[in-house]
Scaffold this active site. Structure first.
Site, PDB file in Angstrom:
ATOM      1  N   HIS A  47      -3.022 -38.151  11.444  1.00  0.00           N
ATOM      2  CA  HIS A  47      -1.009 -38.453  12.147  1.00  0.00           C
ATOM      3  C   HIS A  47      -0.491 -37.992  12.900  1.00  0.00           C
ATOM      4  O   HIS A  47       1.449 -38.565  12.958  1.00  0.00           O
ATOM      5  CB  HIS A  47      -0.414 -39.877  10.815  1.00  0.00           C
ATOM      6  CG  HIS A  47      -1.619 -40.652  10.038  1.00  0.00           C
ATOM      7  ND1 HIS A  47      -1.783 -41.798  10.896  1.00  0.00           N
ATOM      8  CD2 HIS A  47      -2.380 -40.543   8.704  1.00  0.00           C
ATOM      9  CE1 HIS A  47      -2.563 -42.218   9.582  1.00  0.00           C
ATOM     10  NE2 HIS A  47      -3.634 -41.782   9.022  1.00  0.00           N
ATOM     11  N   GLU A  84      10.039  -5.244   4.001  1.00  0.00           N
ATOM     12  CA  GLU A  84      10.394  -7.071   3.168  1.00  0.00           C
ATOM     13  C   GLU A  84       9.947  -6.532   2.319  1.00  0.00           C
ATOM     14  O   GLU A  84      10.662  -7.375   0.967  1.00  0.00           O
ATOM     15  CB  GLU A  84       9.446  -7.538   3.798  1.00  0.00           C
ATOM     16  CG  GLU A  84       9.487  -7.799   5.732  1.00  0.00           C
ATOM     17  CD  GLU A  84       9.052  -6.630   6.329  1.00  0.00           C
ATOM     18  OE1 GLU A  84       8.978  -6.853   7.500  1.00  0.00           O
ATOM     19  OE2 GLU A  84       8.826  -6.622   6.077  1.00  0.00           O
ATOM     20  N   GLY A 129      -5.039  -4.458   4.835  1.00  0.00           N
ATOM     21  CA  GLY A 129      -3.872  -5.692   4.589  1.00  0.00           C
ATOM     22  C   GLY A 129      -4.448  -6.844   4.136  1.00  0.00           C
ATOM     23  O   GLY A 129      -5.061  -8.101   3.339  1.00  0.00           O
ATOM     24  N   ARG A 130      -5.557  -7.112   5.845  1.00  0.00           N
ATOM     25  CA  ARG A 130      -5.735  -8.542   5.523  1.00  0.00           C
ATOM     26  C   ARG A 130      -7.260  -9.183   4.965  1.00  0.00           C
ATOM     27  O   ARG A 130      -7.494 -10.322   5.326  1.00  0.00           O
ATOM     28  CB  ARG A 130      -5.750  -9.994   6.606  1.00  0.00           C
ATOM     29  CG  ARG A 130      -6.776  -8.500   8.037  1.00  0.00           C
ATOM     30  CD  ARG A 130      -6.366  -8.589   9.104  1.00  0.00           C
ATOM     31  NE  ARG A 130      -6.620  -8.024  10.518  1.00  0.00           N
ATOM     32  CZ  ARG A 130      -6.956  -6.773  10.443  1.00  0.00           C
ATOM     33  NH1 ARG A 130      -5.094  -6.743  10.311  1.00  0.00           N
ATOM     34  NH2 ARG A 130      -7.078  -5.977  11.844  1.00  0.00           N
ATOM     35  N   LYS A 136       9.087  -3.586  14.274  1.00  0.00           N
ATOM     36  CA  LYS A 136       9.122  -2.747  12.856  1.00  0.00           C
ATOM     37  C   LYS A 136      10.060  -1.492  13.101  1.00  0.00           C
ATOM     38  O   LYS A 136      11.020  -0.975  12.316  1.00  0.00           O
ATOM     39  CB  LYS A 136       8.082  -1.919  12.437  1.00  0.00           C
ATOM     40  CG  LYS A 136       7.388  -3.011  11.944  1.00  0.00           C
ATOM     41  CD  LYS A 136       6.056  -2.884  10.960  1.00  0.00           C
ATOM     42  CE  LYS A 136       5.209  -3.709  10.201  1.00  0.00           C
ATOM     43  NZ  LYS A 136       4.366  -3.358   9.632  1.00  0.00           N
ATOM     44  N   LYS A 183       0.830  -1.378   0.405  1.00  0.00           N
ATOM     45  CA  LYS A 183      -0.075   0.134  -0.046  1.00  0.00           C
ATOM     46  C   LYS A 183       0.292   1.142   0.065  1.00  0.00           C
ATOM     47  O   LYS A 183       0.624   1.800  -0.516  1.00  0.00           O
ATOM     48  CB  LYS A 183      -0.954  -0.025   1.366  1.00  0.00           C
ATOM     49  CG  LYS A 183      -1.803   1.409   1.581  1.00  0.00           C
ATOM     50  CD  LYS A 183      -2.931   1.100   2.151  1.00  0.00           C
ATOM     51  CE  LYS A 183      -4.373   0.459   2.361  1.00  0.00           C
ATOM     52  NZ  LYS A 183      -4.941   0.334   3.188  1.00  0.00           N
ATOM     53  N   GLU A 191      -4.851 -11.003  13.673  1.00  0.00           N
ATOM     54  CA  GLU A 191      -4.175 -10.193  14.312  1.00  0.00           C
ATOM     55  C   GLU A 191      -5.460  -8.995  14.283  1.00  0.00           C
ATOM     56  O   GLU A 191      -5.231  -8.049  14.785  1.00  0.00           O
ATOM     57  CB  GLU A 191      -3.280  -9.343  12.206  1.00  0.00           C
ATOM     58  CG  GLU A 191      -3.000  -8.401  12.639  1.00  0.00           C
ATOM     59  CD  GLU A 191      -2.054  -7.987  10.588  1.00  0.00           C
ATOM     60  OE1 GLU A 191      -0.623  -8.482  11.418  1.00  0.00           O
ATOM     61  OE2 GLU A 191      -2.596  -8.282  10.300  1.00  0.00           O
TER      62      GLU A 191
END
Length: 550
Positions: free
Chosen positions: A385, A213, A268-269, A513, A207, A354
């Site tokens: 399993h 990153e 964002g999510r 951050k 954005k 979040e």
């Protein structure tokens, strides 16, 4: 448990009910009520929810629904859909639902209907996707695009990655999709090693176009491209942007004609429905992406208009609150019995943890109730399993959401029948359990003597009475996946309202951050750091020493 200060009376009623019904036994509930399944299940937007395997009765359901009314859930739903600024700490609207509202009435924000702009941007994505798929968009050497690389992180990665993986069977055969999120260079290098720079298209999704990153990966990808694409290498033909910052995009070298703008009112999510879904559309085609939106829209309309007693996101949320806050469950396992949904638990981790992993309410006070559970999971039958032992016989209760499609698409019908049988069996086993007497009956024929048989029976005893939901779709398609995602989006929102928190900010990620910048400067500097705690100082010094950075 202390009642929630937002509405003490509502939680007092639920707490009073818990004192009476906290020891409900599901075996007994099913035995006494042959209609329990029909009364505690419903269908909406192509999804069927069976919530009968929870430790609830009619009174539990009634007091939880009444609590939702007292918390003004209806008002919060209305405010979200109308575009009020319910993200209070960031003073933002929450309108991801508008992105899938293609044919609704006008939605007025700041005196202007935003839906024409939403449709226009969707059409812009469609034109670009058509150009890439049709061969009109080509790389700088005239070759067609064969590989799409989405570079983003968080909501710019998890949602699109999950959808593309889930709908792989619907993907355009001539294009392969890749995703890079981790700043660990291994992630990027593994993807780049598979690519031809002349046939690769990079989607840089950020954005602000300053996410550390993402931009480190984007700059490294750009350099890789320039070093290998040959004479006439043109970044503008191989890089497009999903962002809200045109200046940063242009400075990177991307033509503004190839900028797909994002909205301030989409977090964002919740952004896979926006231009952040470009990589989805490039993978499965524009028609598939629009079906994804339609599926979500169907769940939106159900959520917005249906009474709480028949409202699937509300019910899923309230049952989750009952399990979390009254039955003491600390975690929630999401177990899709569909290999294509292998990334869905990871997607839900971000969506839920979040959004609601907070201890401060909307009024700046400490919450009096535990909020988001720890969300985890994996695909069945693999998990059977691995970690199902703990779910069945562990000391902590683990509510489960089973997700299964009734019809498979692999062409291997026997495989699918076995898969579905495993899903239904695990849900039944969690509910029924196995008594010691039942275990003894099973062991009678094989035990060596009564004493060893009794000991072994204890190991084979399952307490049962462990809650689960079973979420069923007919077939995994773009439309059903869209509805499934929207179901969980709204569930998380409802729980945030009930806990009195803002589900749409994420201040908890900011401190780390900020600390990164100073630590990176110290790593790259000449001196050894000594301004932190002894642990951080020691780790930094060890890193610099091992890498010869004296």
């Amino acid at each position: 448990m202390t009642p929630d200060p937002v509405s003490p009376s509502c939680w007092k009623a639920v707490q009073d009910h818990y004192r009476e019904a906290g020891q409900l036994d599901m075996r007994e509930l099913f035995h006494n009520d042959p209609n329990r399944f029909s009364r505690f299940s419903l269908e909406a937007a192509g999804i069927f929810l069976d919530f009968s395997k929870n430790r609830i009765n009619e009174d539990t359901f009634r007091v939880l629904v009444e609590a939702a009314r007292q918390q003004d859930l209806a008002g919060w739903v209305d405010r979200m859909f109308r575009g009020e600024k319910i993200n209070l700490t960031e003073n933002r609207r929450v309108l991801h639902t508008a992105l899938r509202n293609q044919h609704g009435p006008p939605l007025i924000v700041d005196g202007k209907d935003i839906l024409p702009a939403v449709r226009s941007k969707l059409e812009n994505i469609g034109r670009f996707v058509e150009a890439v798929h049709g061969g009109d968009w080509r790389g700088c050497t005239g070759k067609r695009v064969k590989d799409i690389v989405n570079i983003g992180i968080g909501g710019s990665d998890l949602g699109p990655r999950m959808v593309v993986d889930a709908l792989h069977g619907y993907a355009v055969s001539s294009i392969k999709s890749h995703f890079v999120a981790n700043v660990d260079g291994t992630d990027l290098s593994r993807v780049l090693s598979q690519l031809d720079p002349q046939t690769s298209l990079f989607v840089i999704a950020s954005k602000t176009f300053q996410t550390p990153e993402t931009m480190i990966n984007a700059r490294s990808a750009r350099q890789w491209f320039l070093d290998r694409a040959g004479p006439g290498a043109n970044v503008a033909r191989h890089f497009v942007a999903v962002s809200a910052d045109s200046a940063e995009v242009q400075a990177f070298g991307i033509d503004l004609a190839n900028l797909f703008e994002t909205w301030d009112w989409v977090g964002g999510r919740y952004s896979l429905w926006s231009a952040n879904g470009l990589s989805i559309a490039l993978s499965i085609g524009m028609a598939g992406f629009e079906d994804l939106l339609k599926g979500a829209r169907g769940m939106d309309e159900h959520f917005r208009t249906t009474p709480f007693e028949k409202n699937m996101p509300v019910i899923l949320a309230l049952v989750g609150i009952w399990n979390r806050n009254f039955l003491g469950a600390q975690t929630l396992a999401t177990l899709p019995y569909d290999h294509r949904l292998q990334l869905f638990p990871a997607y839900l981790q971000q969506l839920d943890m979040e959004s609601n992993g907070k201890t401060i309410d909307r009024h700046g006070r400490n919450t009096s109730m535990q909020t988001a559970p720890i969300v985890w999971g994996g695909v069945g039958t693999n998990g059977q399993h691995a970690f199902y032992q703990l779910i069945h016989q562990g000391s902590d209760p683990v509510p489960v959401d089973f997700i299964v499609a009734l019809q498979g698409d692999s062409g291997l019908e026997m495989h699918h029948r076995v898969l579905v049988a495993n899903c239904f069996a695990q849900a039944e086993a969690l509910m029924r359990g196995k008594t010691t007497d039942e275990a003894l009956v099973e062991l009678t024929a094989s035990a060596e003597d009564g004493e060893s048989m009794q000991d072994l029976a204890r190991h084979k005893t399952f307490a049962g009475n462990r809650p689960s939901n079973t979420i069923v779709i007919d077939r995994l398609t773009s439309k059903s996946l869209g509805a499934l995602i929207a179901l969980y989006e709204h569930k998380v929102f409802v729980q945030g309202v009930m806990w009195g928190i803002n589900s749409f900010d994420q201040w908890g990620v900011e401190l780390g951050k900020k600390l990164v910048t100073g630590l990176l400067e110290e790593i790259e500097g000449e001196s050894f750091p000594n301004r932190h705690d002894s642990s951080t100082n020691g780790l930094l010094a060890r890193f610099k020493d091992r890498n010869g950075m004296r």
